[in-house]
Design a protein around this motif. Structure first.
Motif, PDB file in Angstrom:
ATOM      1  N   UNK A 118     -48.103  10.587  -3.775  1.00 41.33           N
ATOM      2  CA  UNK A 118     -48.755  11.485  -3.295  1.00 41.33           C
ATOM      3  C   UNK A 118     -49.894  10.847  -2.426  1.00 41.33           C
ATOM      4  N   UNK A 119     -49.847  11.403  -1.130  1.00 40.22           N
ATOM      5  CA  UNK A 119     -50.876  10.389  -0.388  1.00 40.22           C
ATOM      6  C   UNK A 119     -52.251  10.677   0.280  1.00 40.22           C
ATOM      7  N   UNK A 120     -52.092  12.061  -0.155  1.00 41.44           N
ATOM      8  CA  UNK A 120     -53.764  12.047  -0.266  1.00 41.44           C
ATOM      9  C   UNK A 120     -54.535  12.581  -1.582  1.00 41.44           C
ATOM     10  N   UNK A 121     -53.514  12.526  -2.489  1.00 40.21           N
ATOM     11  CA  UNK A 121     -54.310  12.971  -3.943  1.00 40.21           C
ATOM     12  C   UNK A 121     -54.297  14.164  -4.417  1.00 40.21           C
ATOM     13  N   UNK A 122     -53.747  15.041  -3.640  1.00 44.56           N
ATOM     14  CA  UNK A 122     -54.140  16.390  -3.681  1.00 44.56           C
ATOM     15  C   UNK A 122     -53.181  17.117  -5.276  1.00 44.56           C
ATOM     16  N   UNK A 123     -52.254  15.949  -5.323  1.00 40.48           N
ATOM     17  CA  UNK A 123     -50.457  16.118  -6.030  1.00 40.48           C
ATOM     18  C   UNK A 123     -51.273  15.163  -7.217  1.00 40.48           C
ATOM     19  N   UNK A 124     -50.199  15.704  -8.628  1.00 39.11           N
ATOM     20  CA  UNK A 124     -51.132  14.771  -9.046  1.00 39.11           C
ATOM     21  C   UNK A 124     -49.993  14.026  -9.488  1.00 39.11           C
ATOM     22  N   UNK A 125     -48.406  14.831  -9.390  1.00 40.31           N
ATOM     23  CA  UNK A 125     -47.283  14.744 -10.065  1.00 40.31           C
ATOM     24  C   UNK A 125     -46.371  16.140 -10.071  1.00 40.31           C
ATOM     25  N   UNK A 126     -44.695  15.617  -9.325  1.00 43.92           N
ATOM     26  CA  UNK A 126     -43.556  16.177  -9.379  1.00 43.92           C
ATOM     27  C   UNK A 126     -42.847  16.128 -10.352  1.00 43.92           C
ATOM     28  N   UNK A 127     -41.653  17.565 -10.792  1.00 44.01           N
ATOM     29  CA  UNK A 127     -40.489  17.370 -11.630  1.00 44.01           C
ATOM     30  C   UNK A 127     -40.105  18.730 -11.295  1.00 44.01           C
ATOM     31  N   UNK A 128     -38.184  18.970 -11.786  1.00 50.81           N
ATOM     32  CA  UNK A 128     -38.031  19.107 -12.217  1.00 50.81           C
ATOM     33  C   UNK A 128     -37.805  20.182 -12.925  1.00 50.81           C
ATOM     34  N   UNK A 129     -37.614  21.923 -12.732  1.00 51.41           N
ATOM     35  CA  UNK A 129     -38.053  22.922 -14.360  1.00 51.41           C
ATOM     36  C   UNK A 129     -36.763  23.885 -14.261  1.00 51.41           C
ATOM     37  N   UNK A 130     -36.444  24.001 -15.541  1.00 51.25           N
ATOM     38  CA  UNK A 130     -35.500  25.402 -15.691  1.00 51.25           C
ATOM     39  C   UNK A 130     -36.792  26.542 -14.745  1.00 51.25           C
ATOM     40  N   UNK A 131     -35.975  28.084 -14.524  1.00 52.94           N
ATOM     41  CA  UNK A 131     -37.354  28.671 -14.232  1.00 52.94           C
ATOM     42  C   UNK A 131     -38.239  28.976 -15.125  1.00 52.94           C
ATOM     43  N   UNK A 132     -36.916  28.749 -16.736  1.00 55.09           N
ATOM     44  CA  UNK A 132     -37.992  29.245 -17.303  1.00 55.09           C
ATOM     45  C   UNK A 132     -39.146  28.306 -18.219  1.00 55.09           C
ATOM     46  N   UNK A 133     -38.903  26.836 -17.554  1.00 53.24           N
ATOM     47  CA  UNK A 133     -39.896  26.639 -17.871  1.00 53.24           C
ATOM     48  C   UNK A 133     -41.032  26.757 -17.676  1.00 53.24           C
ATOM     49  N   UNK A 134     -40.780  26.504 -15.905  1.00 51.55           N
ATOM     50  CA  UNK A 134     -41.391  27.252 -14.573  1.00 51.55           C
ATOM     51  C   UNK A 134     -42.306  27.997 -14.638  1.00 51.55           C
ATOM     52  N   UNK A 135     -41.669  29.107 -15.896  1.00 52.99           N
ATOM     53  CA  UNK A 135     -42.966  30.358 -15.659  1.00 52.99           C
ATOM     54  C   UNK A 135     -43.877  30.272 -16.625  1.00 52.99           C
ATOM     55  N   UNK A 136     -44.041  28.884 -17.297  1.00 52.06           N
ATOM     56  CA  UNK A 136     -45.032  28.283 -18.074  1.00 52.06           C
ATOM     57  C   UNK A 136     -45.847  27.134 -17.595  1.00 52.06           C
ATOM     58  N   UNK A 137     -45.350  27.490 -16.190  1.00 49.89           N
ATOM     59  CA  UNK A 137     -46.514  26.106 -15.479  1.00 49.89           C
ATOM     60  C   UNK A 137     -47.045  27.172 -14.530  1.00 49.89           C
ATOM     61  N   UNK A 138     -46.688  27.807 -13.536  1.00 48.33           N
ATOM     62  CA  UNK A 138     -46.853  28.554 -12.205  1.00 48.33           C
ATOM     63  C   UNK A 138     -47.531  30.197 -13.062  1.00 48.33           C
ATOM     64  N   UNK A 139     -47.980  30.835 -11.859  1.00 47.83           N
ATOM     65  CA  UNK A 139     -48.796  32.191 -12.086  1.00 47.83           C
ATOM     66  C   UNK A 139     -47.567  33.291 -12.139  1.00 47.83           C
ATOM     67  N   UNK A 140     -47.064  34.292 -12.507  1.00 44.91           N
ATOM     68  CA  UNK A 140     -46.206  35.403 -12.885  1.00 44.91           C
ATOM     69  C   UNK A 140     -45.974  35.148 -11.760  1.00 44.91           C
ATOM     70  N   UNK A 141     -47.372  35.619 -10.395  1.00 51.31           N
ATOM     71  CA  UNK A 141     -46.157  36.078  -8.863  1.00 51.31           C
ATOM     72  C   UNK A 141     -45.602  35.274  -8.038  1.00 51.31           C
TER      73      UNK A 141
END
Length: 168
Positions: A118-141
């Motif tokens: 993560x070159x500039x520190x803007x991002x702490x981590x990245x990973x793959x998630x199912x759509x159901x798991x993603x719904x718990x992490x991202x805004x509903x939109x």
């Protein structure tokens, strides 16, 4: 100073253009793995996760913005695939209306993400998630937009959305 054409007033081009509405634009990239999970990034500056991407700068195309954001956030220089989603977003949270573009980043494997820096520190981590798991992490939109983007990728089409929801 206006000019008259057939009895109607016509504004000078500069004045007309200055009065046009402005819309914010953003562009993101959908990366998936072989199991159909989506790549999410964890920003350092807000609680909700995102897909790689961000605001389109002045005098920048949405596709150039998407490539720039992937390079800034993940350090990757990758060509974009086709356009998956065009989403008209209503005004919300003190933000004006906007248009969001989502491009196909293709299918990655786990090692692509394990080796990311993560070159500039803007991002702490990245990973793959199912759509159901993603719904718990991202805004509903974004969760709705992700479902539309995955569907578009699988079907080989480009879809139109309004506030994350498929039209029609």
């Amino acid at each position: 100073m206006s000019t008259s054409v057939s009895g109607s007033n016509v504004l000078p081009v500069e004045q007309y253009v200055a009065g046009l509405n402005r819309k914010r634009m953003a562009a993101g990239v959908l990366f998936r793995d072989a199991r159909g999970r989506v790549l999410l990034v964890e920003p350092s500056y807000k609680p909700n996760w995102e897909i790689p991407g961000g605001a389109v700068d002045a005098d920048e195309s949405p596709w150039a913005a998407a490539e720039r954001e992937v390079a800034e956030e993940l350090g990757w220089q990758r060509p974009l695939g086709r356009l998956l989603v065009v989403d008209y977003v209503l005004p919300q949270d003190s933000r004006p209306e906007g248009v969001v573009f989502v491009f196909d980043g293709g299918v990655l494997d786990e090692s692509d993400v394990e080796n990311v820096t993560f070159p500039d520190g803007e991002i702490l981590s990245a990973g793959f998630y199912t759509l159901t798991e993603a719904r718990d992490r991202v805004k509903p939109l974004l969760a709705d937009r992700l479902e539309a983007a995955v569907q578009a990728a699988v079907q080989g089409v480009t879809v139109l959305c309004e506030h994350g929801r498929l039209l029609g």
